[in-house]
Design a protein around this motif. Structure first.
Motif, short mmCIF file in Angstrom:
data_model
loop_
_atom_site.label_atom_id
_atom_site.label_comp_id
_atom_site.label_asym_id
_atom_site.label_seq_id
_atom_site.Cartn_x
_atom_site.Cartn_y
_atom_site.Cartn_z
N GLN A 46 0.84 -1.20 0.00
CA GLN A 46 0.00 0.00 0.00
C GLN A 46 0.88 1.24 0.00
O GLN A 46 1.89 1.29 0.69
N ASP A 47 0.49 2.24 -0.79
CA ASP A 47 1.14 3.56 -0.77
C ASP A 47 0.14 4.58 -0.27
O ASP A 47 -1.03 4.55 -0.67
N ASN A 48 0.60 5.49 0.58
CA ASN A 48 -0.26 6.54 1.14
C ASN A 48 0.35 7.91 0.89
O ASN A 48 1.58 8.03 0.78
N HIS A 49 -0.51 8.92 0.86
CA HIS A 49 -0.08 10.29 0.61
C HIS A 49 -0.96 11.21 1.45
O HIS A 49 -2.18 11.13 1.36
N SER A 50 -0.34 12.04 2.27
CA SER A 50 -1.10 13.03 3.03
C SER A 50 -0.52 14.41 2.78
O SER A 50 0.67 14.55 2.48
N ARG A 51 -1.37 15.41 2.90
CA ARG A 51 -0.94 16.81 2.82
C ARG A 51 -1.39 17.46 4.12
O ARG A 51 -2.52 17.29 4.55
N SER A 52 -0.47 18.19 4.72
CA SER A 52 -0.76 18.82 6.00
C SER A 52 -0.19 20.23 6.03
O SER A 52 0.80 20.52 5.35
N VAL A 53 -0.81 21.08 6.84
CA VAL A 53 -0.34 22.46 7.01
C VAL A 53 0.66 22.54 8.15
O VAL A 53 0.80 21.61 8.96
N LYS A 54 1.37 23.66 8.21
CA LYS A 54 2.40 23.88 9.22
C LYS A 54 1.85 23.61 10.62
O LYS A 54 0.73 23.94 10.94
N ASN A 55 2.70 22.99 11.42
CA ASN A 55 2.42 22.72 12.82
C ASN A 55 1.43 21.58 13.04
O ASN A 55 0.96 21.38 14.15
N THR A 56 1.10 20.84 11.96
CA THR A 56 0.27 19.65 12.12
C THR A 56 1.14 18.54 12.68
O THR A 56 2.25 18.31 12.19
N LEU A 57 0.64 17.86 13.69
CA LEU A 57 1.34 16.73 14.26
C LEU A 57 0.44 15.50 14.11
O LEU A 57 -0.71 15.52 14.56
N ARG A 58 0.95 14.50 13.44
CA ARG A 58 0.21 13.25 13.23
C ARG A 58 0.98 12.13 13.94
O ARG A 58 2.15 11.92 13.69
#
Length: 181
Positions: A46-58
């Motif tokens: 599986q391949d995954n792709h996320s986009r997040s804004v500054k200061n996002t913590l996952r």
């Protein structure tokens, strides 16, 4: 491709050779032979792709069954990427390693099965892509609280504001209460 151990030897820093000129660049993001020579025997499903804004913590995410090994990289922006060893019989159990990954340095991190994983976006936005060795299994997914004091992770958090964290991640458990491998 240069593959080196981090302070947790099973977590590997991958630095691909980048060939560039006025047209752009080329690099290998995955080479099974090079990884096998470095002791990484991974089959990705599986391949995954996320986009997040500054200061996002996952994070810190892991699965108690169907643990996922992950080859992670950033194709836009920059993140501080963290892996925590959850393998109870490991000499590095409970230790963490963190690396900056960015579109500029093209570095990747191999996070083997048995680790919790998370990242903090340090640029305005970041596209985070990763290959997984097993499928996402929401029934087995768990989360350790990103700010657990016993782990002492030194996240490079902007002191002007709290990190952006999902409700699921806010509810993450303490490391001492986590289910291990």
């Amino acid at each position: 491709m240069k593959i080196t151990e981090t302070k947790i030897p099973d977590v590997k820093l991958v630095e691909p050779r980048v060939f560039g000129d006025e047209r752009g660049f080329f690099m290998e993001a995955w080479n099974e032979k090079a990884f096998r020579e470095a002791g990484i025997f991974a089959t990705f499903v599986q391949d995954n792709h996320s986009r997040s804004v500054k200061n996002t913590l996952r994070g810190l995410h892991y699965q108690i069954k169907q643990p996922q090994g992950k080859l992670v990289r950033v194709t836009r922006g920059e993140v501080f990427d963290v892996a925590v060893d959850l393998r109870a019989n490991s000499p590095t159990f409970g230790q963490w390693v963190g690396e900056y990954l960015s579109e500029e340095n093209n570095r990747m991190l191999w996070v083997p099965p048995g680790f919790a994983h998370g990242f903090l976006v340090t640029s305005e936005t970041a596209d985070f892509q990763y290959k997984c060795t097993d499928f996402y299994a929401p029934n087995y997914e768990r989360s350790i609280h990103w700010a657990d004091q016993s782990l002492m992770i030194t996240w490079p958090i902007d002191t002007e504001s709290e990190p952006l964290v999902s409700e699921k991640d806010k509810a993450g458990v303490a490391f001492s209460a986590a289910e291990y491998y």
